[in-house]
Motif scaffolding. Structure first.
Motif, PDB file in Angstrom:
ATOM      1  N   PRO A  55       0.825  -1.225   0.000  1.00  0.00           N
ATOM      2  CA  PRO A  55       0.000   0.000   0.000  1.00  0.00           C
ATOM      3  C   PRO A  55       0.853   1.267   0.000  1.00  0.00           C
ATOM      4  O   PRO A  55       1.873   1.343   0.690  1.00  0.00           O
ATOM      5  N   GLU A  56       0.442   2.273  -0.773  1.00  0.00           N
ATOM      6  CA  GLU A  56       1.229   3.506  -0.882  1.00  0.00           C
ATOM      7  C   GLU A  56       1.359   4.218   0.454  1.00  0.00           C
ATOM      8  O   GLU A  56       2.383   4.830   0.748  1.00  0.00           O
ATOM      9  N   ASP A  57       0.305   4.186   1.257  1.00  0.00           N
ATOM     10  CA  ASP A  57       0.363   4.865   2.552  1.00  0.00           C
ATOM     11  C   ASP A  57       0.637   3.894   3.693  1.00  0.00           C
ATOM     12  O   ASP A  57       0.536   4.244   4.869  1.00  0.00           O
ATOM     13  N   GLY A  58       0.972   2.651   3.355  1.00  0.00           N
ATOM     14  CA  GLY A  58       1.195   1.640   4.387  1.00  0.00           C
ATOM     15  C   GLY A  58       2.550   1.785   5.077  1.00  0.00           C
ATOM     16  O   GLY A  58       3.501   2.332   4.515  1.00  0.00           O
ATOM     17  N   GLU A  59       2.632   1.298   6.300  1.00  0.00           N
ATOM     18  CA  GLU A  59       3.879   1.282   7.056  1.00  0.00           C
ATOM     19  C   GLU A  59       3.910   0.057   7.940  1.00  0.00           C
ATOM     20  O   GLU A  59       2.871  -0.400   8.426  1.00  0.00           O
ATOM     21  N   ASP A  60       5.094  -0.461   8.134  1.00  0.00           N
ATOM     22  CA  ASP A  60       5.322  -1.527   9.100  1.00  0.00           C
ATOM     23  C   ASP A  60       6.541  -1.143   9.933  1.00  0.00           C
ATOM     24  O   ASP A  60       7.345  -0.286   9.541  1.00  0.00           O
ATOM     25  N   VAL A  61       6.682  -1.757  11.064  1.00  0.00           N
ATOM     26  CA  VAL A  61       7.869  -1.573  11.901  1.00  0.00           C
ATOM     27  C   VAL A  61       8.409  -2.949  12.239  1.00  0.00           C
ATOM     28  O   VAL A  61       7.690  -3.797  12.790  1.00  0.00           O
ATOM     29  N   PHE A  62       9.654  -3.158  11.904  1.00  0.00           N
ATOM     30  CA  PHE A  62      10.318  -4.419  12.241  1.00  0.00           C
ATOM     31  C   PHE A  62      11.304  -4.177  13.382  1.00  0.00           C
ATOM     32  O   PHE A  62      11.841  -3.075  13.543  1.00  0.00           O
ATOM     33  N   HIS A  63      11.516  -5.182  14.167  1.00  0.00           N
ATOM     34  CA  HIS A  63      12.359  -5.071  15.357  1.00  0.00           C
ATOM     35  C   HIS A  63      13.627  -5.891  15.160  1.00  0.00           C
ATOM     36  O   HIS A  63      13.590  -7.019  14.658  1.00  0.00           O
ATOM     37  N   ALA A  64      14.741  -5.312  15.531  1.00  0.00           N
ATOM     38  CA  ALA A  64      16.029  -5.990  15.342  1.00  0.00           C
ATOM     39  C   ALA A  64      16.929  -5.731  16.544  1.00  0.00           C
ATOM     40  O   ALA A  64      16.868  -4.660  17.162  1.00  0.00           O
ATOM     41  N   PRO A  65      17.776  -6.690  16.878  1.00  0.00           N
ATOM     42  CA  PRO A  65      18.688  -6.496  18.015  1.00  0.00           C
ATOM     43  C   PRO A  65      19.776  -5.490  17.670  1.00  0.00           C
ATOM     44  O   PRO A  65      20.232  -5.405  16.531  1.00  0.00           O
ATOM     45  N   LEU A  66      20.205  -4.736  18.664  1.00  0.00           N
ATOM     46  CA  LEU A  66      21.340  -3.838  18.470  1.00  0.00           C
ATOM     47  C   LEU A  66      22.653  -4.611  18.487  1.00  0.00           C
ATOM     48  O   LEU A  66      23.663  -4.116  17.991  1.00  0.00           O
ATOM     49  N   HIS A  67      22.629  -5.804  19.071  1.00  0.00           N
ATOM     50  CA  HIS A  67      23.818  -6.661  19.041  1.00  0.00           C
ATOM     51  C   HIS A  67      23.340  -8.114  19.011  1.00  0.00           C
ATOM     52  O   HIS A  67      22.527  -8.524  19.845  1.00  0.00           O
ATOM     53  N   PRO A  68      23.815  -8.903  18.052  1.00  0.00           N
ATOM     54  CA  PRO A  68      23.293 -10.261  17.884  1.00  0.00           C
ATOM     55  C   PRO A  68      23.672 -11.223  19.007  1.00  0.00           C
ATOM     56  O   PRO A  68      23.053 -12.274  19.146  1.00  0.00           O
ATOM     57  N   GLU A  69      24.681 -10.876  19.802  1.00  0.00           N
ATOM     58  CA  GLU A  69      25.146 -11.793  20.844  1.00  0.00           C
ATOM     59  C   GLU A  69      25.026 -11.234  22.248  1.00  0.00           C
ATOM     60  O   GLU A  69      25.438 -11.877  23.205  1.00  0.00           O
ATOM     61  N   ASP A  70      24.495 -10.029  22.385  1.00  0.00           N
ATOM     62  CA  ASP A  70      24.401  -9.409  23.710  1.00  0.00           C
ATOM     63  C   ASP A  70      23.047  -8.721  23.833  1.00  0.00           C
ATOM     64  O   ASP A  70      22.833  -7.622  23.331  1.00  0.00           O
ATOM     65  N   GLU A  71      22.129  -9.367  24.532  1.00  0.00           N
ATOM     66  CA  GLU A  71      20.771  -8.842  24.661  1.00  0.00           C
ATOM     67  C   GLU A  71      20.718  -7.550  25.460  1.00  0.00           C
ATOM     68  O   GLU A  71      19.754  -6.791  25.354  1.00  0.00           O
ATOM     69  N   SER A  72      21.758  -7.285  26.257  1.00  0.00           N
ATOM     70  CA  SER A  72      21.753  -6.075  27.079  1.00  0.00           C
ATOM     71  C   SER A  72      21.784  -4.798  26.237  1.00  0.00           C
ATOM     72  O   SER A  72      21.446  -3.721  26.724  1.00  0.00           O
ATOM     73  N   TYR A  73      22.192  -4.919  24.984  1.00  0.00           N
ATOM     74  CA  TYR A  73      22.210  -3.751  24.103  1.00  0.00           C
ATOM     75  C   TYR A  73      20.790  -3.314  23.747  1.00  0.00           C
ATOM     76  O   TYR A  73      20.574  -2.175  23.335  1.00  0.00           O
ATOM     77  N   GLY A  74      19.832  -4.222  23.860  1.00  0.00           N
ATOM     78  CA  GLY A  74      18.452  -3.895  23.532  1.00  0.00           C
ATOM     79  C   GLY A  74      18.138  -4.083  22.059  1.00  0.00           C
ATOM     80  O   GLY A  74      18.879  -4.736  21.313  1.00  0.00           O
ATOM     81  N   ARG A  75      17.024  -3.483  21.636  1.00  0.00           N
ATOM     82  CA  ARG A  75      16.571  -3.616  20.262  1.00  0.00           C
ATOM     83  C   ARG A  75      16.271  -2.231  19.695  1.00  0.00           C
ATOM     84  O   ARG A  75      16.122  -1.262  20.426  1.00  0.00           O
ATOM     85  N   ARG A  76      16.155  -2.173  18.378  1.00  0.00           N
ATOM     86  CA  ARG A  76      15.752  -0.919  17.756  1.00  0.00           C
ATOM     87  C   ARG A  76      14.602  -1.206  16.803  1.00  0.00           C
ATOM     88  O   ARG A  76      14.463  -2.323  16.283  1.00  0.00           O
ATOM     89  N   ASP A  77      13.786  -0.169  16.545  1.00  0.00           N
ATOM     90  CA  ASP A  77      12.665  -0.269  15.619  1.00  0.00           C
ATOM     91  C   ASP A  77      13.109   0.223  14.248  1.00  0.00           C
ATOM     92  O   ASP A  77      13.699   1.299  14.127  1.00  0.00           O
ATOM     93  N   ILE A  78      12.789  -0.568  13.225  1.00  0.00           N
ATOM     94  CA  ILE A  78      13.174  -0.207  11.858  1.00  0.00           C
ATOM     95  C   ILE A  78      11.900   0.000  11.043  1.00  0.00           C
ATOM     96  O   ILE A  78      11.185  -0.960  10.738  1.00  0.00           O
TER      97      ILE A  78
END
Length: 600
Positions: free
Chosen positions: A366-389
């Motif tokens: 959709p032209e006006d559609g949006e999604d947000v995907f979530h990804a880790p800030l560090h693949p081996e250290d969960e303490s870094y948290g995540r970011r929204d893309i």
């Protein structure tokens, strides 16, 4: 010691360090009362470089390891080239590496009066005299390895006359070059440094600390051992070029009225391939504007490495791993680069960025559609948290990830080919849009709505994975692609009539003005290094403003120079002394199948 306060771990079969063994033996034998006191004595006439890092690690590291202390002393005996700027930069660099000096910084100029009194003592003992020859005549009279020295016609001046002339030198009665103070040792000595070396010269120059209080200044070879003795240094550790100066060092402390007799020990300096570690030549690069200052990220200075985003821990680890020996040698620069990648792989948060944007339009989204995907800030250290893309219909991918006519085993995007957009979905290229010049300006694609998150719903295999950013949400960035400053391993190896400047790499900097990065990256503070997935490591530069993000490339994910050398030489280059079959590299997190090749 690293910036977290820990000494790098060593295994029993780790790199050799004869200085460590020497100090351990001294302590066991009760030498110097079992005490360890070292010093790091830079001259404040330039910025510290990677070669100094090894000396810093040895001087501070040995003191810490054996429960001693290390002084920071600036040997500021040449006011012509010294400046407070360099004093401040040196302190910043040492602190950045994670080391602390004992007490306040010290200066050779703190001891000028004491050194003057020691010179008077030498004159009274008949061990020094004022020479009124020109510097050219003195140099000629010293001879060389094949020609014996000739005694000065002023060598037998009386003690009274020498004391009077020396006092008048200090009082400023004479012009520069009229007189010098020389040690009276042996003009026939096999070591040229012992042929009545200069102790003082007249310099009517403003000093960065003492102002105009002095117009005579001690020579380095006289001031340095006295500074060590005055500070009760036990182990005077220095690089091999001072080995021939050791007899003079010992002569000064033996004949001057000082209580401590430090012991000088020389070790091999750090010489790095594709790098120059001559402060004089680095100054030339700066003053002739071949680079943009001492902290230009292409320079090997510690300030430049910091600005480029090199972690201090990687430098300390590298210096520990190469060991300390009694011989000079050239260390393969790829070992240093590996140490940088190894540390950044541990600590750098991950983001996505597109250096050379190519628009990709998903026609069935959709032209006006949006999604947000979530990804880790560090693949081996969960303490870094995540970011929204954020994700939308129009994206940017890297231009190098598309080929209209794809070669065999091309796992990235091409007409009719399906790839994975990292963390997001699967897309297939259906149409290629070109401008009037035939340049590809846009790709039309379709996506599989069931592949959200990047997984094929029916388990089909999709080998290619691309990084991307949302065109609607991406932030602009200027990206500076820094590379090796010199094109050859030994820049000082030049043909007749040429200089090291002829080896400067004209492609050591490329500026990309239209890069795009995911929005979360603009929150990263200046000086922090991140990984742009599948691309490399980049540091947020101090030139960043609210409206303009500036990224300096720290290093690529892979050694692109090794690929180039392999192509030129017809074989894979190896680390010196390494056997074939042992050169496999651990893949850094963030390198994906079908990743874009790095550019040298």
């Amino acid at each position: 010691m690293t910036t977290d306060g820990k000494t790098p771990e060593r295994s029993e079969d780790g790199p050799s360090n004869f200085v460590r063994e020497l100090i351990a033996a001294d302590i066991e034998g009760g030498k110097h009362g079992g005490r360890v006191q070292t010093r790091f004595p830079p001259e404040p006439n330039g910025y510290l470089h990677i070669g100094h890092a090894k000396a810093i690690c040895v001087d501070f590291g040995m003191a810490q390891e054996f429960g001693g202390q290390c002084n920071l002393r600036f040997d500021d005996t040449n006011p012509v080239a010294e400046d407070t700027e360099f004093v401040e930069a040196i302190q910043r660099d040492i602190a950045w590496l994670g080391f602390e000096w004992a007490g306040e910084p010290r200066f050779a100029s703190d001891y000028f009066e004491r050194m003057y009194e020691c010179a008077q003592h030498l004159i009274r003992e008949g061990l020094a005299y004022v020479d009124s020859q020109s510097l050219e005549a003195i140099r000629e009279g010293r001879g060389n390895f094949y020609k014996p020295g000739v005694e000065s016609p002023h060598r037998e001046r009386s003690v009274e006359e020498n004391l009077d002339l020396f006092a008048r030198m200090r009082a400023g009665e004479f012009e520069e070059g009229a007189h010098v103070l020389r040690a009276k040792i042996d003009m026939q000595h096999a070591n040229l440094n012992m042929r009545d070396p200069l102790l003082y010269r007249i310099l009517k120059q403003h000093h960065h600390r003492t102002g105009d209080a002095w117009c005579i200044y001690p020579m380095y070879d006289y001031a340095h051992p006295l500074g060590d003795a005055i500070e009760d240094i036990t182990h005077s550790l220095c690089s091999l070029e001072f080995q021939d100066h050791r007899p003079l060092y010992d002569w000064v402390v033996a004949n001057c009225p000082v209580d401590t007799h430090p012991e000088q020990t020389e070790f091999g300096r750090l010489n790095l391939g594709y790098t120059i570690v001559s402060k004089r030549k680095l100054r030339q690069l700066v003053e002739e504007k071949h680079v943009d200052g001492w902290d230009d990220p292409r320079m090997p200075t510690l300030s430049a490495l910091r600005r480029r985003g090199v972690p201090p821990e990687s430098i300390v680890r590298f210096c520990e791993r190469i060991g300390v020996s009694k011989r000079d040698g050239v260390v393969d620069v790829t070992l240093f680069e590996h140490a940088i990648r190894d540390r950044l792989n541990e600590v750098a948060p991950r983001y996505m960025g597109v250096l050379r944007p190519l628009k990709l339009v998903i026609e069935n989204y959709p032209e006006d559609g949006e999604d947000v995907f979530h990804a880790p800030l560090h693949p081996e250290d969960e303490s870094y948290g995540r970011r929204d893309i954020p994700f939308c219909r129009e994206l940017y991918i890297d231009r190098e990830d598309f080929r209209e006519e794809a070669p065999r085993k091309w796992f990235r995007l091409a007409p009719g080919k399906e790839v994975r957009l990292r963390y997001a979905c699967l897309v297939t290229c259906t149409e290629v849009i070109k401008d009037e010049a035939g340049e590809v300006v846009e790709l039309r694609c379709t996506w599989d709505p069931a592949s959200k998150g990047g997984k094929a719903p029916d388990g089909r295999k999709v080998k290619g994975t691309l990084h991307w950013v949302s065109a609607r949400h991406a932030k602009p960035a200027q990206v500076r692609l820094y590379d090796r400053l010199f094109r050859v391993e030994n820049p000082l190896d030049v043909e007749e009539g040429k200089t090291f400047l002829d080896h400067v790499n004209p492609d050591s900097l490329a500026v990309l003005a239209d890069a795009r990065v995911e929005p979360a990256l603009v929150e990263v503070e200046a000086g922090r290094t991140v990984q742009l997935e599948r691309t490399g490591y980049f540091c947020v530069d101090r030139d960043t403003t609210e409206g303009q993000l500036v990224l300096n490339r720290t290093i690529t994910l892979r050694d692109s120079w090794a690929k180039l050398e392999k192509k030129l030489k017809g074989g894979a280059p190896m680390v010196k002394g390494q056997k074939k079959g042992k050169n496999k590299k651990k893949k850094n997190k963030g390198e994906q199948a079908g990743g874009a090749p790095d550019k040298a």
